[in-house]
Structure formats: C-alpha cells, structure tokens
Design a protein around this motif. Structure first.
Motif, short mmCIF file in Angstrom:
data_model
loop_
_atom_site.label_atom_id
_atom_site.label_comp_id
_atom_site.label_asym_id
_atom_site.label_seq_id
_atom_site.Cartn_x
_atom_site.Cartn_y
_atom_site.Cartn_z
N LYS A 1 0.85 -1.18 0.00
CA LYS A 1 0.00 0.00 0.00
C LYS A 1 0.88 1.23 0.00
N LYS B 1 -6.68 11.12 -2.73
CA LYS B 1 -7.48 9.90 -2.42
C LYS B 1 -8.93 10.06 -2.86
N GLU C 1 -5.79 4.26 -10.99
CA GLU C 1 -6.54 3.11 -10.49
C GLU C 1 -7.33 3.47 -9.24
N GLU D 1 -8.42 2.85 -5.89
CA GLU D 1 -7.98 2.03 -4.76
C GLU D 1 -8.99 2.00 -3.64
N TRP E 1 -9.48 -1.31 -2.18
CA TRP E 1 -8.32 -2.17 -2.05
C TRP E 1 -7.97 -2.51 -0.61
N TRP E 2 -8.09 -1.48 0.21
CA TRP E 2 -7.60 -1.67 1.59
C TRP E 2 -8.76 -1.86 2.54
#
Lengths: 952, 573
Positions: free
Chosen positions: A182, A190, A208, A210, A213-214
């Motif tokens: 990350k 963001k 992309e 994200e 993602w997290w």
C-alpha cells in the motif's frame, strides 16, 4: 421480509465491484487484450500434468507478476486447472497492520472438499501437431477430450469429439489481483472520481481506483484486509449451451437466470457466501446458508460442467447470447451461448472441468472428487417431527404417544435450542427436561430416535466446563489480534469452536460420549445449525473476514468451508460415542460446501409458511440433487408463520418427495403436528406419510444409488430425459430415483388438478388407480386435496412395503410388494437395495442388491443378484431369509393374460419338488381410462434369493 | 448349498408354523379371532369373507399372511391386511371391490391375555418385532414374527400387578366417591346457605321497599310544602342572597377540593404506572437480543429510545406543595363560611317585609293565597320550581332526601346481593352442584420452570420459579363437557376416554405476538385434587389435566379398565 441492507450487493463488495468493472471495461473496448500470457518456455508435461508459468503484465516499467499454472488431466476424464501467485507462495510479501495471517493464497480447500478421483490420466498426451502459440493435450476415455491452450493471451478451450464445450478466458476476464504494497498517498488525491472508467487505461496506475483495495467497511464493521486486493476471477463460456444449473444455495429456478439485468433477469450476480439470511426471499440470486460452486451446462445430448473450488466469498455473473439462425445458410440453427464470470475474493484459482457427456457422468465424476452421499440409517429417510420447541420431556413423550394414537408413522422427534440449560450445549434444562433418559427410552420402545441441536457457538459463561475447556485448550476461532474471538449468538456472548483445528475436532469428539453428554443414548442424533457461522453482531450476520483460523488462515479464505468442518467434526464424534457401537451417524446441517454430502443431510433453512415457499422448495431440492448433495429437504409447513390447513396438507403431500423429510415450525407458531388440523386434513396427511413409508424401499434404493454413483435422489426432467429440449427448464415436477415415479406436487392454493409434463412416448400410469397418460406434452391430472398427483413411467419395477407400521424400523422384516409397470414394449426393470439400515456392515457385503426384470416376450419376471459378495453377505442373507415378496402387481398387463389363474414360480436352491410351484394369479381388465392389471398372489419367494415367475 | 437348504427349510417351517397357529388354539378359534367373531371361523374347510360373502376361500388361506378378503377377515392373526384403512394410500383391490380401501371387519388382533384382560390390538402392531405388553401381555402379537423377537407370556405378572393396581384404583375410587359425596354435601350446604340468604334478602327487601316508599312519600310531601315556603323565604329567615351565594360557593369549593384530591390521587397512581412501565421498557431494552431480528421488538425498542430521549419535566415539588395547601380544610385556609351563611337581613328578605305592615289575618290570608297560587303556578309549569333552580334546598328536604337515599341504597345493596345470590343459585356448578364446594380451593403443580396454579371456578396462573413474576392464564368463564380419548398412564393420572367436565378460563394476560392467555382445565376422577399435566397446546393456549374427586361417579371418571384398549373394548365374560 429479508433485510437487504444487512447483506452486500456486488457493488458493496469491493472485489466483486472491481471485477464487474473489469468486465465492463473489457466489453466496452473492442481492442481488449487480457494481460495474461503463458510463457511457452516454462511448459512441462509429465504424468498427465502440464505445468508452466503465466505472466501477468502490469504497467510499463513494472515487473510482470509470476503465476504458476498446473493443468492436471485426470483418469476420470476431468481436467483440473490451478493457478497460484509465486510471490505469495514464497511468502515474499509484507502484511499490513501487524497481521497474524498467513501470506500464501489459501490452497487447502482440496483437503476438505476432495476425497478422491485425482489419479492423473496415464493416457493424456501432448499433441504433436499444433499451431504455434498453442498447446494441445488429448485426454479422457479414448482421447476424446482435448484441451487447447492458447499461450497469449492465455486461454483454454476444452473440446469433446473435436467440438468446443467450455472456454476459459474467452472474454479476457481472467484476473488474479497480485499482491502490492500500500502506497500511502497524499490525502487530497485519495478517493477521486471513482465512477470514471479508469479501468480503460489500466496502464495508468495513478488512475486506479484504490477505494476498495484496503480497509472496507460494511454495516459498521471494518475489514482490515491485511493483504489488500487479492481476488481471483475468470470467465468461463459454454458455447451452444442455453441452460446452466447448479451453484446452490439460492432460492431460484433450476435453470439459472442471467444476472446483468433485463426483463425477468437478475441485476446481481449469484452470490456464494454462507450466511444466516432471515426470512429469505424467493426468486433471488442472494446468498443463502450453503455453497456448492459446481455448475453444469446442458444442451440436447450433452452435459458439461465446472467446479470452481474456492471457499472464499464468490460471485457468479451469467449472461446468455443468442445467435439467430442464418436464413441464408440452411442447416445452421440458431443457438444460445452461456457465458459465466466467476469472482472469488481470495485463495488460489482451482477449477475442475467436466466434459460429460451425460448428466450421469457429471454426477459420478463430481462424486468421485468430493465424495458420494453417505448411506444414511434407514430411519433418517423416514419422517422427522420437529418444532422449536417441544418444551419438556413430557411434551416429547406426549407427542410420541399422539402419533401412535392417530396411527401416523414417524421415526424421529427433534429438539431445538430450548432443551439446553440456558443455551449451553451438551446440557439439559433441569426443569424442563428432567429425565432425558426416560424420554429416550420411551422413544426407543418403537425404535424411534431423538435429534438434539448442537451449534458451534459456545456460551461464554461461568461454571460451564465446555467453554472452560475450549478457552483453556485454545480451540476457538481467533480475532485479527490473535485473541479468542467473542461474538453474540443465541446464548449471548459466545466463542466459536474452530474445527479447522485437528485438536478442536479431537476435543469435540469427547463431548458426545454418553458419559459426557449425559442423558443421551444410541438413539440420540445431532442437528448442527448456525454453522455459516451465524454471528448476530458480525458483518452480514457472520464472522469478520479478518478473523483467524487454525493454520493462520483468514476467515475470508475459508468462510464457505466453515460449516462443513463443523458438521464433519460432529460426524466423527458420532462415530466414537461408544467403543464397539459403530452406527451410521445422522447429522443435519444448515451450512454446507462441496463434500458435505459425505457426512450430513441439509435443509433449506428458515422458510416461510407461504405457498411461494412451498413452490420454491422443489427447484431448490432438485438443484441440491444435481449438485452432489441430494440428502436435502425444506421445512414442511414452513418455518415462520402459520400455514392454512390446506397449505399444510399440500406441503406434506410435497414433503414426502424431499429426500430429507421433516416438519418444523417456529416457536411463535401454533402447533401443527399432522394430527392437529383434524378431519379431513389429518387423514389426508396420514395417507401421504404412509405413502412415503410404503415407498421407503424405493427411496432407500435411490439413496444407495446416490451413495455409489452420485445420482440425485429426486431428479429433474432434464436428468431423466437429457434429449428433451422442451423439458430442460422444468423444475416443478420430479422423478424419484430410478423408479420411474413421476410426482408433481400441488403448490397452488385451491388447485384441483395439475398439469404434468411428460417427456417421452412411454405410458404413464396413475399410481393409485392406474389411469393411463400417454404422449409427450402436458397432461391434466386430477388433484383434489385428497389426491397426490403421482404417475409411474412404464418400464420400471417399484419395490414397496405395504404394511403400515409405527416407525420404519418396525418394517424391517415385512414382506415386499413389487409393482411391475410395463413399458410400451411390455418390458420393465428395477432394482432394490436393502441392508440393516444401521451399521456399516453393508461395506463388507452385508446387503441385498437385486435387479428385477420383466421380459415381455418371454413372460418372465426374474430377480438376479447384482451385489458383490463380502464377509457379511451370508450373515445378512440369513437374517433376511424369511423376508419374502408377498405380491407382484403388473400394471399395463397384456390382455392375453385374461383367464389365467396361476403362474409358475421357481426359486434358486429350492428342492426339486418345490422347484416349480404354482402361485395364484388374477387379471383385471382395463376399464375406461384405467389400464389392465394383474396380481400374483403370494409367490413366496425370498427378497434375497434368485427366482423366476413365469407368466407365459 | 447346505446353507440354502437350511434357509429354505426354515422358510417352510415358518409357513408351517403360521398354519399351525391357525389350526391350534385349542381347536377353537384361529389366532387373533375374538370370541364374538368365532362363529365366522367354524367351517373346517373353507372361509367366507365376513362382509363379502361371495368370496369363499380355501381354509389354507386363513391366516396365511396374505390378504385375500376385502375386509381383511381372512387374516385375523397376521398383519397382512393391516393396510386396509382410510389412512392408507388408496390402491385397487382384487375381487373387483371398489378401488379404494374397504372397511376392516375385525377390530384388531385378539389377545387372549389369559390371566389378565383380553384385548384387541391394531393389526399394524402384529408381527412388527415389538412386544406390545400394554395391550397384549401374552405376547401373542409377535407369535409369527420373523424378526426374531420372542415375546414371553407376561400375563401372570402383568395381570397380578394390574389387579393389584385395579384394587388400589377401586379403593381409591371408593375414597374418591366418598369424597365426592362429601363435596356434594358441602355444596348442598353452601347452596342452602345461599337459598337461606335469598329468603332473608327477599324479606329484607320487602321491608326496605316499604320504607323507601314511605320515605319517598315523605320527601314529596316536604318538598311540596317547601315549594310554597319559598315565597316567604326559608323559615327562620336565615340568610339572604349573599348567604345563598356563599352556600353555593362553599359547595362548589368543597366539590373542587374533593375533585382536586381525587385527580391528584389518580395522577400519582398514573405516575407510578408510568414509572413501572418505563422500568419494564428500560429492562426490555437492556435485555432484548438485538440480533433476534424480530421487527416488532426492534420497532418497540426504537420507539422507546425516542421516547426516553425526549425532555420531560419531572414532578414539580413546589407545585405539589401548593396542591397540599389547597387541599387543606377551609378553616386552615382562613375561610369562615359561618360568617357569611348566618348573615341576617338578606336583601331578598327585605322585599317581603311589607307583609309585616299588613294586619295579621290579612297577612295570613294573603300568605296562604299567594302560596297556593305559587304552588299552582309551579305545578302547572308556569313558574320555575325553586328546587330545580339554583335555590338551595331546605335542611328539611335535604334530611328527608338523605333518609330516602340511605334507604334506597340499602335496598339497592340488598337487591344486588339478591341478584348475585339468585344467579349463583342457578349458576352451573357442574353435576350435583359439586364445584360449589371447590370455589375457594386452589391447587399447585410444578412443571418445568413454572408452578401452575388452578383456583377452581376462579382463575389459572403461571408462576415463574426463576423469579419472572406471575402470569394470569385466564379467568373462569364457563363449564363445558368434552369427549376425551386418551390412554391412561400406569399411575392412573390421565383423563382417559369419555365425557369429561371442562372449566374454561379466558382473558388471561395478553401474549406477545399472540392472543390473551386461556386455559382449558379437563377434569377426571381422582382421589384428591391434583394438577396432572399442563401443556401449552399452542401459543398461550393451555390445557390442564386435573384429577379431582368432584367429578367421580357415573361416567365421569378417568382411568379404569375400559381405558386399556386401543381399538374396541369388547371383553369376554
């Protein structure tokens, strides 16, 4: 009403959303190229296994991701394609947030799901003649199967007899989200405009999205996702196949619908994420309690399938594309292709490919891999009476007496959670269940059983040895910090036993011993509920995905296996309750996975007392059947709410066709045992129950078939008539095993007839009065409340036991009636399987297995042995020596038999003088629509013997 | 080969044994045939189906474990015809009988049970591998069983035990009957008491009625007089307009103070109730399972949270103190009504004073004339009746009225007591009025986590053993009778079969998601009052089975020998 807000849509499940976007992006770009390519230099072929490396291209300047590939060609004609991620395999990654989880992709599903069928094919061979950029392997019986592997972009086409059947990555949706660190970004960058089609330019990593993602939050719970995005996805196409079936458990039609919108279709993919869905809705791709990621595609003359062996949350999109016939080129028929998109959150990619060509082949091959249905004790396929709750031991004994009093057969009475002392499993409420031993004893008098519920949540309380041991031995599932996870369920604060841990299974076994679970005995059996697991305060009513199981695996990786590990443990425990007393266990589970059939029965969970739920139960149970887990049923009467007397009656008339047949009711409902509704309902329900009991020999034989060939116990039209295109989607009627019994349960209020679909040109006879229905198409069959629409397909011999008894065990030595239903050519055939219904001695040959054939040209009915002799064969034969066939009924009897008064019977091993004895015979002429029939009066032949009845 | 031979042999032996069974039995009746059917089984060479006489079978077909007769009469000793029942799936029957189930001719398999009571057991129980000793103590039901089950004859033992138990039962029954007689006697006494009371009340009422009549007359008289008087003002000339006003004010304030007091009491009561309810809800919110997913519960909790969040003024102490002050007596508040009431020379009085200037005879004449005129006017509705206006009543009238009211209310009390007693006298107290004697009896029984209480003819209650308080399961509404059909357990504590008295209790505590609780109390004869069994038949609908000597005698009894049979109870002499 189901609470939609409690369960994720694809859009709320990050990896599903990403992969759908990926698919949309691919579809939107004409020049889409899948970034996965097989490195030809890496290819090796040895012992039926092709191995190599797939390289995933990333943005300019980034290293390619190395993905080890193995394709194993199995002796059974099945191919297995496995794809892993090298970096993860080597543990060469860094986990975020101090995670205790493992670094590898989960690759142990096989050790839970598979039990065999993995012998590599000796005959599989690389083809010499191939185009460049392709590798071709011939495999399967006679080398009829071939796998054509395209190197770049990577893809596989599976062919049978040269014809394409299944395609991998045809649409380029293969996606293995590789591990990446990350990179903390400045805050203002963001969460940009995520709806933009950034996927269109994946070479632009900055763009992309994200956001998923997290860490991911849902319903107030945050999933820490220590490994970031790690989904695996693949498109699998079935060219020329219009119908796909399988992937239970969903409340949907047998033939699966498409999932990307449009009239009458779904907008959401089918989801497999075992969950306790309260008041689930009909006609929905929503997830339910169990998951079997096995799908089969069917067209006229061919059945193929895939088994996506992944235990993480999985979504499956289905689209169909129709090619219309080209009017200019004669002979090119229009056809429909079905394209599927499989998306799992984590784990390796591990897919089995089945090329049929028959539904029977698929059932067998899938069964060889995941195991066949366990042969149940005979009581387990009789009627089960359940309620949440029978409130005291007196109550139970009272119900038991009432069944006898009303002459209604039943075998098993059930206890839901209230029997426990304050929801502590393995204890009895000391005030309500004062004397469980006495209760068991009374039940045992008629050889009846008791099933008690045991759930995986263990109450967190003082002075409860079970929880104390669980904690002390450290056998509970852990939270992400590595401490024992505490959540809420029925008892309030609880811990969950982690049956992925062999030590937990060993401990679990000790709890069921008679001196440990006091008050139980040999006639106690177990019900495992809430094993999805259901956690009241967890995300989507289950465990946080970052919980940790034995071996350091995240719950995310193993979620769909969880239920199976639990009922497996219970099964093992039931085998070891007492030394020297080994009986076939009976365990009912709500949650399941591929392989659950080896140790449990399932039911469709908490349904509603509504006609729509009665209707939906049929495709659901049929789907279980073709998905390798046929010991299935729905709660008769509907769990929530009070059914009308008519609905209750109709539900019993349908429920007798569930392989697992149990009446159940919620605690807030009125009592509804079969004797409650009164006349005429009670009498009609009793008839239905007695019909189930009468046909138990046929049911038991069907179970044996399932246990040895993987065949469904109740079968949909397409399974019996795979050539009949008009019947592929028929899912409201069913065949019982191989008996030719065709049932069409009434699922509509105030119906007085049903329309039965007949697929072939055989005669079908009404089971009760031998009315003949003939000709492919729909036939109206009368179905007033007291009538069960049940037909017999010509060509079968159906074994029955006609004497009504109080429980199935009491029929053990009753004589059989054989119903010979002649086909249009005057022949018929059938089988029977009988064993002690209790022990494992059948595994040493302690059974009777015979084939009955009626040869119309000779006029012979014969019984021949089709069993294999073992050490227990003779002992069982001896025990059954006096059990005879008391009657043979021939339906559709030829009119030449008119006037015949006797037939000649000969039995193997009989003395010369008794070799050809006579038996009485009666012929009944056809009248009106009813067929002619004949009866052989007491041929006095043993069920276990070879014999012949000469009608000539 | 040897083995197969053996099994063939045993098979043959088995067939033989069946025939033997049929033939043996003292040469009298085939197995399973009861004496009342013996006549059908006399022919040594053939058998004729009882209800299908056209079918004549060779005797070898009798009890050969194959069902030949459409009424099953050829298989009295086996289970071969046990499927003949409307409860079985229909199937075409040979011999052209209707294509559904025929009615069986025999009530069941006859167990002789030598040494005990003979009985019939269902054919479905025959040769099923279970020794049904409760019905067939001689084990004959499994005689031709091939399951390997051997049922020894236990009739000697069972019969002995049964006779012993029966003796005890009879004895107990005797005691119970005696108790019942006592209860009936007691009920009779109670009834007489009621009747006596009715007599007394009737006399009393007659007297009271006369008294009321007299007092009514008296009041009317006085009122009539008083109507005239007003012209001159009240005798004694007390008070004037101000006094009237004062009297009015006083009455009004008294009334207000009384009402204020009452309202305050009611308010306090309501406040307590609210507190109690809030406490229940607070607890409910704490204890409910948030994941039980019950919409109703969730809604209730949400509503409670909203409610609890509202700013609500608490009880105001100052305000209450003010109220206390207001409720003190007038004297304490410094008001002396006397002062105003006794004020002489009211304004009204002055107006009439001119009379004083007239000569006495004229004055008297005028006075009487005016008075008559006034009465006439009032009685003809021309002038307003002073008593219906705001004019206060005179003390005389008030006193008279007071007497009348007292007499009337006494009469009312007597009358309502009479009605009550009269109703009670004709109320249904069951056979021989016997439940009258149980009116004040309550009995308890532990069952599970509760103790159940039955107060005959009054109420039923569920009392928690774990401290969750009592729950009313219904108040008595009526007596009924029902037909019961149940087996009686060995201890005799069961309602058995036959007509039984039932006490119905309804409108108990309301159930969550359900109806108001109700209880059906089924009574059967026993030596003492005892709750045998409590079952929640469906949500909040209870059934209690209760033993009581009150229902002994006649056909009103549980237990007993007739209740042993499952099908029919024809016994041999």
């Amino acid at each position: 009403m189901v609470k939609h807000e409690n369960f994720k849509t694809c859009d709320q499940s990050g990896f599903c959303k990403r992969n759908r976007q990926f698919a949309d992006a691919a579809a939107a770009t004409s020049s889409w190229t899948s970034p996965y390519a097989l490195d030809p230099a890496s290819l090796k072929f040895k012992d039926g296994q092709l191995s190599g490396t797939i390289l995933k291209s990333l943005a300019e300047g980034q290293d390619q991701v190395v993905l080890p590939l193995t394709i194993t060609f199995l002796e059974s004609g099945v191919a297995r394609v496995s794809l892993d991620e090298e970096k993860r395999k080597k543990g060469d990654i860094v986990l975020r947030g101090d995670s205790k989880a493992r670094k590898e992709r989960y690759d142990e599903t096989a050790s839970w799901a598979l039990v065999g069928g993995l012998e590599p094919a000796k005959g599989a061979a690389l083809s010499e003649k191939v185009e460049t950029g392709y590798t071709k392997v011939y495999y399967g019986a006679g080398g009829k199967h071939e796998a054509v592997i395209r190197h770049s972009p990577f893809g596989i086409e599976f062919k049978r007899d040269g014809e394409s059947q299944i395609q991998f990555n045809e649409r380029g949706l293969l996606n293995m989200e590789h591990w990446r660190p990350k990179i903390e970004k400045p805050v203002d960058e963001k969460e940009g405009e995520e709806e933009k089609k950034e996927e269109e330019k994946p070479e632009e990593p900055k763009g992309e999205d994200e956001s998923t993602w997290w860490d991911e939050s849902f319903g107030g719970n945050t999933d820490s996702k220590p490994r970031g995005p790690e989904a695996v996805a693949l498109d699998i196409s079935f060219p020329g196949y219009e119908h796909v079936f399988g992937i239970p458990e969903h409340a949907t039609s047998l033939s699966l619908k498409t999932t990307r919108g449009g009239e009458g279709n779904y907008n959401e993919p089918y989801r497999l994420y075992n969950a306790d869905v309260f008041e689930y809705e009909m006609d929905s791709p929503m997830t339910l309690y169990g998951a079997i990621p096995f799908m089969q595609a069917h067209r006229k003359g061919s059945t193929v399938g895939v088994f996506w062996m992944n235990a993480a949350e999985t979504w499956i999109d289905i689209v169909k594309s129709k090619t219309t016939a080209n009017p200019l080129s004669l002979g090119t028929k229009g056809h429909t292709d079905t394209q599927t998109h499989w998306i799992s959150e984590s784990g390796i990619m591990d897919v089995f490919v089945f090329l049929g060509p028959t539904p029977q082949d698929l059932a067998r091959q899938y069964g060889e891999l995941t195991g066949f249905t366990a042969m149940p004790q005979s009581f387990a396929i009789a009627y089960h009476q359940c309620r949440w709750n029978y409130v005291t031991d007196q109550d139970v004994m009272d119900i038991d007496r009432k069944f006898d009093k009303h002459k209604i057969p039943y075998d098993v009475i059930w206890l839901d959670i209230e029997y426990t002392h304050e929801k502590k499993y393995f204890t009895w409420d000391p005030l309500a269940f004062v004397n469980p031993k006495k209760m068991h004893k009374q039940l045992n008098k008629r050889d009846r059983k008791l099933v008690a519920i045991i759930d995986p949540h263990i109450k967190n309380t003082e002075n409860y040895p079970v929880v104390e041991e669980l904690k002390k031995k450290d056998l509970a599932v852990k939270n992400k910090e590595g401490n024992q996870y505490e959540g809420w369920c029925w008892p309030g604060s609880s811990y969950w036993v982690d049956c992925f841990n062999p030590a937990a299974i060993a401990w679990w076994k000790t709890l069921f011993k008679y001196d440990s679970f006091k008050g139980t005995g040999p006639n106690t059996f177990i019900w495992n509920d809430m094993n999805e697991p259901s956690v009241f305060n967890g995300p989507e009513t289950t465990m946080p995905k970052d919980n940790i199981h034995h071996g350091g695996w995240e719950h995310r990786d193993v979620h769909n296996l969880n239920g199976m590990t639990f009922h497996n443990a219970t099964y093992e425990a039931m085998l070891e309750r007492k030394k020297g007393e080994i009986r076939r266990p009976f365990v009912l589970t709500r949650s399941f996975y591929s392989g659950s059939q080896r140790s449990a029965a399932m039911w469709t969970g908490d349904n509603l007392a509504e006609w729509s739920h009665l209707e939906a139960s049929l495709p659901m149970v049929l789907n279980q059947g073709i998905s390798g887990f046929p010991f299935a049923g729905a709660d008769v009467g509907g769990f929530f709410g009070n059914p009308s007397k008519e609905l209750l009656t109709r539900w019993y008339q349908a429920g007798i066709y569930y392989p697992f047949f149990r009446g159940h009711a919620h605690i807030d409902t009125r009592r509804r045992e079969p004797y409650v509704p009164g006349s005429p309902y009670t009498e009609i329900i009793t008839q239905a129950l007695r019909l189930r009991y009468q046909l138990l020999p046929a049911w038991y034989t069907a179970f044996h078939e399932a246990a040895t060939t993987g065949a469904p116990i109740i079968r949909p039209n397409f399974y019996i008539h795979p050539e009949d295109e008009n019947g592929f989607a028929v899912d409201d009627q069913l065949y019982v095993g191989s008996t030719g019994l065709l049932a069409k349960p009434v699922t509509k209020e105030s119906a007085d007839s049903v329309s039965v679909y007949i697929a072939d040109d055989q005669p079908y006879y009404d089971y009760f009065d031998y009315t003949v229905y003939k000709g492919a198409g729909h036939h109206t069959v009368p179905a007033p409340l007291e009538k069960i629409p049940l037909l017999m397909q010509g060509g079968h011999i159906i074994p029955r036991r006609d004497r009504p008894r109080r429980s199935s065990s009491l029929m053990k030595f009753d004589p059989f009636t054989l119903v010979v239903v002649l086909d249009k050519d005057g022949n018929a055939e059938g089988t029977i399987y009988v064993d002690d219904g209790e022990t494992f001695e059948y595994q040493q040959g302690g059974y009777i297995h015979r084939r009955f054939s009626f040869d119309g040209s000779k006029g012979f009915l014969t019984s021949v042995n089709i069993g294999t002799k073992g050490t227990k064969t003779d002992a069982y034969a001896k025990a059954m020596a006096k059990v005879r066939v008391e009657k043979v009924i021939v339906v559709g009897a030829p009119k030449e038999w008119k006037g015949k008064k006797e037939v000649v019977v000969s039995e193997e091993g009989a003395k010369e003088s008794a070799r050809r004895k006579k038996a009485g015979f009666e012929f009944h002429e056809a009248s009106g629509k009813s067929a002619a029939w004949a009866v052989v009066r007491d041929p006095k032949v043993a069920i276990g013997k070879g014999w012949r009845i000469d009608f000539s | 080969m040897g083995r197969t031979l053996l099994s063939t042999l045993s098979f043959l032996l088995y067939c033989l044994s069946i025939t033997a069974n049929a033939a043996s039995d003292g040469g009298s009746r085939p197995a399973g045939v009861g004496p009342e059917f013996a006549k059908y089984y006399k022919d040594p060479s053939t058998f004729t189906c009882i209800s299908a006489p056209s079918i004549v079978l060779d005797i070898s077909r009798l009890n050969d474990d194959y069902c030949d007769c459409p009424d099953g009469s050829d298989e009295p000793g086996t289970s071969a015809c046990s499927h003949l029942s409307p409860l079985s799936p229909p199937q075409p029957f040979p011999y052209g009988s209707p294509s559904d189930n025929s009615t069986p001719a025999l009530p069941g398999f006859y167990c002789k049970n030598k040494g005990h009571q003979p009985s019939y057991i269902p054919f479905t129980y025959v040769n099923d591998g279970i020794c049904d000793y409760e019905l067939c103590c001689d084990g004959s039901d499994e005689q031709s069983s091939i399951s390997g089950t051997k049922c020894e004859d236990r009739c000697a033992k069972i019969g002995k035990e049964w006779r012993k138990a029966e003796e005890a039962r009879q004895k107990s029954l005797g005691v119970a009957n005696k108790k019942r007689r006592e209860l009936v006697a007691e009920a009779g006494r109670l009834k007489r008491e009621v009747e006596d009371r009715i007599q007394t009340l009737r006399t009393q009422i007659q007297g009271a009625e006369m008294k009321v009549a007299a007092l009514e007359k008296n009041v009317a008289e006085i009122e009539r007089e008083e109507k005239g008087k007003i012209v001159r003002g009240p005798a004694g000339g007390q008070g004037g307009k101000l006094a009237v006003l004062t009297q009015l004010a006083k009455d009004r304030i008294t009334e207000l103070v009384q009402n204020l007091g009452r309202v305050r009491g009611e308010r306090d009561e309501a406040r307590k109730t609210v507190q109690e309810l809030e406490e229940i809800l607070r607890k409910f919110k704490e204890e409910y399972n948030p994941n039980f997913n019950d919409e109703g519960v969730k809604r209730a909790v949400k509503a409670w949270e909203d409610y609890a969040a509202q700013e609500k003024p608490g009880p105001d102490a100052a305000h209450d103190r003010d109220l206390d002050e207001m409720l003190k007596s007038d004297a304490e508040n410094g008001i002396n009504w006397e002062e105003y009431e006794n004020h002489e020379e009211s304004d009204v009085e002055v107006l009439y004073k001119f009379e004083a200037y007239l000569p006495p005879p004229l004055r008297t004449w005028l006075d009487s004339k005016l008075r008559s005129l006034r009465i006439l006017l009032i009685e003809n509705g021309i002038l307003a009746d002073p008593h219906t206006s705001d004019t206060p009543e005179s003390k005389r009238v008030t006193d008279a009225r007071q007497q009348l009211t007292t007499a009337q209310s006494e009469l009312e009390t007597d009358r309502s007591e009479l009605t009550r007693h009269e109703e009670d006298a004709v109320k249904d107290y069951g056979p021989s009025d016997v439940f009258r004697a149980l009116q004040n009896t309550c009995i308890n029984q532990d069952s599970g986590e509760y103790t159940y209480e039955l107060c005959f003819m009054t109420s039923t209650t569920q009392k928690s053993k774990t401290g969750h308080g009592n729950t009313g399961m219904g108040n008595f509404v009526r007596l009924e009778t029902i037909e019961t059909d149940e087996d009686v357990p060995a201890d005799g504590k069961g309602v058995g079969r036959g007509k039984r008295w039932v006490m119905k209790f309804e409108n108990g505590q309301h159930c969550w998601n359900g109806p108001s609780r109700s209880t059906m109390v089924v009574l059967a004869c026993a030596e003492r009052d005892e709750i045998w069994k409590v079952a929640e038949e469906e949500k909040c609908v209870y059934r209690m089975e209760v033993g009581s000597p009150s229902v002994c005698g006649g056909s009103w009894r549980g237990g007993g020998r007739g209740d042993r049979c499952i099908m029919s109870c024809r016994t041999v002499s």
